[in-house]
Design a protein around this motif. Structure first.
Motif, PDB file in Angstrom:
ATOM      1  N   LYS A 114      -0.689   1.130   8.005  1.00 15.55           N
ATOM      2  CA  LYS A 114      -1.323   1.730   6.836  1.00 15.55           C
ATOM      3  C   LYS A 114      -1.163   3.235   6.894  1.00 15.55           C
ATOM      4  CE  LYS A 114      -5.656   1.557   4.264  1.00 15.55           C
ATOM      5  NZ  LYS A 114      -7.009   0.961   4.226  1.00 15.55           N
ATOM      6  N   GLN A 148      -4.659   5.412   1.486  1.00 15.66           N
ATOM      7  CA  GLN A 148      -5.491   4.612   0.596  1.00 15.66           C
ATOM      8  C   GLN A 148      -5.915   5.502  -0.547  1.00 15.66           C
ATOM      9  OE1 GLN A 148      -8.399   1.919   2.311  1.00 15.66           O
ATOM     10  NE2 GLN A 148      -9.953   2.628   0.891  1.00 15.66           N
ATOM     11  N   LYS A 149      -5.910   4.968  -1.716  1.00 12.44           N
ATOM     12  CA  LYS A 149      -6.173   5.791  -2.894  1.00 12.44           C
ATOM     13  C   LYS A 149      -6.986   5.008  -3.902  1.00 12.44           C
ATOM     14  CE  LYS A 149      -5.074   9.627  -5.124  1.00 12.44           C
ATOM     15  NZ  LYS A 149      -5.251  10.960  -4.574  1.00 12.44           N
ATOM     16  N   PRO A 161      -9.906   0.279  -4.258  1.00 13.80           N
ATOM     17  CA  PRO A 161      -8.858   1.214  -3.840  1.00 13.80           C
ATOM     18  C   PRO A 161      -7.555   0.495  -3.568  1.00 13.80           C
ATOM     19  CG  PRO A 161     -10.320   0.770  -2.013  1.00 13.80           C
ATOM     20  CD  PRO A 161     -10.913   0.064  -3.215  1.00 13.80           C
ATOM     21  N   ARG A 162      -6.476   1.221  -3.617  1.00 16.20           N
ATOM     22  CA  ARG A 162      -5.163   0.679  -3.284  1.00 16.20           C
ATOM     23  C   ARG A 162      -4.770   1.199  -1.907  1.00 16.20           C
ATOM     24  NH1 ARG A 162      -0.821   2.067  -7.579  1.00 16.20           N
ATOM     25  NH2 ARG A 162      -1.974   0.460  -8.705  1.00 16.20           N
ATOM     26  N   SER A 163      -4.317   0.297  -1.083  1.00 21.87           N
ATOM     27  CA  SER A 163      -3.887   0.676   0.260  1.00 21.87           C
ATOM     28  C   SER A 163      -2.367   0.709   0.326  1.00 21.87           C
ATOM     29  CB  SER A 163      -4.428  -0.313   1.290  1.00 21.87           C
ATOM     30  OG  SER A 163      -5.841  -0.285   1.300  1.00 21.87           O
ATOM     31  N   TYR A 164      -1.845   1.633   1.081  1.00 22.91           N
ATOM     32  CA  TYR A 164      -0.407   1.820   1.205  1.00 22.91           C
ATOM     33  C   TYR A 164       0.022   1.497   2.637  1.00 22.91           C
ATOM     34  CZ  TYR A 164      -1.106   4.274  -3.171  1.00 22.91           C
ATOM     35  OH  TYR A 164      -1.461   4.598  -4.462  1.00 22.91           O
ATOM     36  N   TYR A 165       1.018   0.681   2.739  1.00 20.34           N
ATOM     37  CA  TYR A 165       1.502   0.248   4.054  1.00 20.34           C
ATOM     38  C   TYR A 165       3.008   0.486   4.146  1.00 20.34           C
ATOM     39  CZ  TYR A 165      -2.937  -2.240   4.263  1.00 20.34           C
ATOM     40  OH  TYR A 165      -4.273  -2.564   4.255  1.00 20.34           O
ATOM     41  N   GLN A 182       2.085  -2.107  -1.252  1.00 15.76           N
ATOM     42  CA  GLN A 182       0.792  -1.626  -1.727  1.00 15.76           C
ATOM     43  C   GLN A 182      -0.097  -2.847  -1.924  1.00 15.76           C
ATOM     44  OE1 GLN A 182       1.603   0.421  -5.347  1.00 15.76           O
ATOM     45  NE2 GLN A 182       2.998   1.886  -4.406  1.00 15.76           N
ATOM     46  N   GLU A 237      -3.899  -4.112  -3.300  1.00 16.37           N
ATOM     47  CA  GLU A 237      -5.190  -3.853  -3.923  1.00 16.37           C
ATOM     48  C   GLU A 237      -5.777  -5.160  -4.432  1.00 16.37           C
ATOM     49  OE1 GLU A 237      -2.991  -1.868  -7.640  1.00 16.37           O
ATOM     50  OE2 GLU A 237      -5.168  -1.912  -7.860  1.00 16.37           O
ATOM     51  N   GLU A 245      -9.543  -6.768   5.286  1.00 17.38           N
ATOM     52  CA  GLU A 245      -8.487  -5.959   4.706  1.00 17.38           C
ATOM     53  C   GLU A 245      -7.167  -6.673   4.830  1.00 17.38           C
ATOM     54  OE1 GLU A 245      -8.249  -2.904   3.029  1.00 17.38           O
ATOM     55  OE2 GLU A 245     -10.320  -3.529   2.725  1.00 17.38           O
TER      56      GLU A 245
END
Length: 326
Positions: free
Chosen positions: A131, A134-135, A143-147, A159, A161, A297
């Motif tokens: 990760k 996160q935005k 929120p949207r998580s970025y991996y 991504q 969410e 998560e």
DNA sequence: CGAATTTGACCTGCGC
DNA sequence: GCGCAGGTCAAATTCG
């Protein structure tokens, strides 16, 4: 669904790799012997042309058959028969591709999955993710998580969410292609008591049979690992030859393959072991009855749940749904 | 103590 | 040019 244009695919892959990384370099990042990656090639080339040839080979082999539509159809077939859900934490819901364009080269290697998560989150998709952000997204409560793929030479991202409409549904957007093995593939070898290198060292010399698909020997080996020695090689080859005839010389034709069962699945696995088909449909989707993960998560990258023999799950043509062959 | 995650800051693209 | 929103970076923090 769309047919994938081989030329576009190759161009896009190569163009998307920073510093013009060769396929070989990417694969090397996985600590897997080259011989494990190159199958059915008796006269290896060298240098940059070799890498390009490899891309050609992989692209032409992998994407000559399965399209997302094929897989989607097959998965729906498997899921809707109602047998696969028990014990699973994630249910494949759908695959969405950009409307624009027909080939993979036009869609920036980006696609979205909607995965139904039952409490504990989705199953591991076979890759190891880190990760990196996160935005909060406007008009979205979640929120949207970025991996990012942990392989340093792999630019695959995703991504994750939760759907605003259905909190149990995870919207996972994959971007980029993995050009390396999945971890489940490594475990496949390791769980059989020897390393990947040893595994391939034990292989019999490949016979370049003219009437067998180049992947058939590998698939046969997988078959033998699954079924044990009681299944004779001659019988296996008959089966594969029959399958090959059915496919009119083109074994890889996924919608039929999944319905046909184990033989076809093994051939799929032979291809997915190259880490390419999984970029189109991750392990979690190909294996909707996959492993259970425990975090709320979506990523468990620090403690990925690599199911032992996770690849050895297939969808029978009729009836009893997913089955883990261990 | 190294690796992974968190989170605020920063960057970039786009619409006005 | 400005503001907004999405995406990424990187230092701080947490975890095993």
């Amino acid at each position: 669904m769309e047919e994938i244009m081989m030329d576009e695919l190759e161009i896009h892959w190569l163009g998307g790799l920073e510093d013009e990384l060769s396929m070989e370099e990417l694969l090397r990042g996985c600590d897997v012997p080259t011989t494990a990656r190159l199958q059915g090639r008796s006269d290896p080339q060298s240098g940059a042309s070799h890498g390009k040839a490899l891309v050609n080979e992989l692209a032409s082999k992998v994407y000559s058959g399965p399209t997302i539509g094929d897989l989607e159809g097959a998965l729906y077939l498997s899921c809707r028969n109602g047998e696969i859900i028990s014990g699973s934490t994630a249910l494949y819901v759908g695959v969405a591709l950009p409307q624009k364009g027909a080939g993979i080269g036009n869609m920036e290697n980006k696609y979205t999955l909607r995965v139904k998560a039952f409490g504990n989150g989705p199953a591991d998709d076979g890759y190891k993710w880190r990760k990196y952000g996160q935005k909060s997204i406007k008009n979205s409560p979640n929120p949207r998580s970025y991996y990012r793929c942990t392989n340093p030479k792999c630019n695959a991202k995703k991504q994750v969410e939760r759907s605003g409409e259905d909190p149990e549904t995870l919207v996972i957007t994959y971007e980029g292609l993995h050009l390396h093995y999945t971890y489940s593939h490594f475990l496949l070898s390791q769980t059989h008591g020897f390393s990947a290198a040893e595994f391939h060292a034990t292989k019999k010399p490949k016979t370049q049979s003219t009437d067998l698909h180049p992947k058939v020997p590998e698939a046969l080996e997988l078959w033998q690992m699954v079924r044990g020695p009681e299944v004779g090689e001659e019988q296996q080859q008959k089966s594969f030859k029959a399958g090959e005839k059915q496919q009119n010389g083109e074994i890889i034709h996924t919608s039929a393959m999944v319905k046909e069962g184990i033989q076809e699945w093994l051939i799929i696995d032979a291809y997915t072991s190259q880490g390419l088909l999984e970029d189109v449909v991750p392990l979690m989707v190909r294996k909707p009855c996959g492993s259970i993960t425990s975090s709320d998560e979506p990523s468990q990258s620090s403690q990925p749940s690599y199911p032992s023999l996770s690849s050895f799950v297939f969808w029978p043509s009729t009836g009893s749904g997913c089955e883990s062959v261990t």
